[in-house]
Write a protein that holds these residues in place. Sequence first.
Motif, PDB file in Angstrom:
ATOM      1  N   THR A 137       0.831  -1.205   0.000  1.00 52.65           N
ATOM      2  CA  THR A 137       0.000   0.000   0.000  1.00 52.65           C
ATOM      3  C   THR A 137       0.862   1.249   0.000  1.00 52.65           C
ATOM      4  OG1 THR A 137      -1.898  -1.047   1.074  1.00 52.65           O
ATOM      5  CG2 THR A 137      -1.680   1.326   1.344  1.00 52.65           C
ATOM      6  N   THR A 176      -3.923  -3.304  -2.445  1.00 51.65           N
ATOM      7  CA  THR A 176      -4.023  -2.127  -1.588  1.00 51.65           C
ATOM      8  C   THR A 176      -5.492  -1.910  -1.252  1.00 51.65           C
ATOM      9  OG1 THR A 176      -3.369   0.175  -1.304  1.00 51.65           O
ATOM     10  CG2 THR A 176      -4.227  -0.435  -3.471  1.00 51.65           C
ATOM     11  N   ASN A 177      -5.780  -0.849  -0.525  1.00 49.47           N
ATOM     12  CA  ASN A 177      -7.152  -0.590  -0.103  1.00 49.47           C
ATOM     13  C   ASN A 177      -7.990   0.006  -1.234  1.00 49.47           C
ATOM     14  OD1 ASN A 177      -6.892   2.456   0.027  1.00 49.47           O
ATOM     15  ND2 ASN A 177      -5.353   1.886   1.563  1.00 49.47           N
TER      16      ASN A 177
END
Length: 235
Positions: A137, A176-177
């Motif tokens: 991230t 990642t988010n």
Amino acid sequence: MLAILLKRQAAAKESANKKSMPVIEQSEASENARPELVGKPWEETQIMLKQDLSYLRTLAGSKEKDPYKEELIKKYRPLVERLLNSHQGNYGNLEVMWWFFTWHVDLGKFDDIHDAFRQAIGAGLEAPDNWKMNGQTAFCGYVFKHAHDAYTNKTEFKREYLINATKDLLTGELATNAALKVKMFRLVGDWYEEAGEKEQAHNLFELVMKLDPNKGGRKTKLNDLKQELGYDQPN
């Protein structure tokens, strides 16, 4: 055309992956750095790194921090280059390597370490335990910021960093988010649209709106592309 560019980049990436060791671009000032840490016991090196990081935190502002980070890059470069070679595919929690890369980011030298940083992330490099996010991230965030800032300020930059990171997210090589994915997909989708790559833009804008239906910001563009491409027509 971005589609052609992506094919060229994929070929270049495949060629780069065949190399045994990532390349870190050296500044003129670092070429004469002595390999003073290479022969030291690992425990001693870890203690030294903690001391350096502790001292760095006592400095105020970029005017004090940046010159010290420059010195730290010179100091730890020989060690990081050795670790990149000796720990290929198993970089794990090599904290010194993480800090080496992030010092470059802080100093605006992302181009110098992007390729080595990406390869290290792919080989397991992680952020320190007390870092605010995981390594993948953080890397994606650095790539997005590098592209977004340059694009906004109309300065020269390498779009392929963000394009490749987006492709890696789509294939699962990176994770990642959702919030960061939205930002990355939206910007690359805008580039596709500007280049006339309508289908690629549509696909990314569709993902953006699925990930964030309320604030994705590409609903109108997505609908326009659906009409233009005929995707709004019944089967």
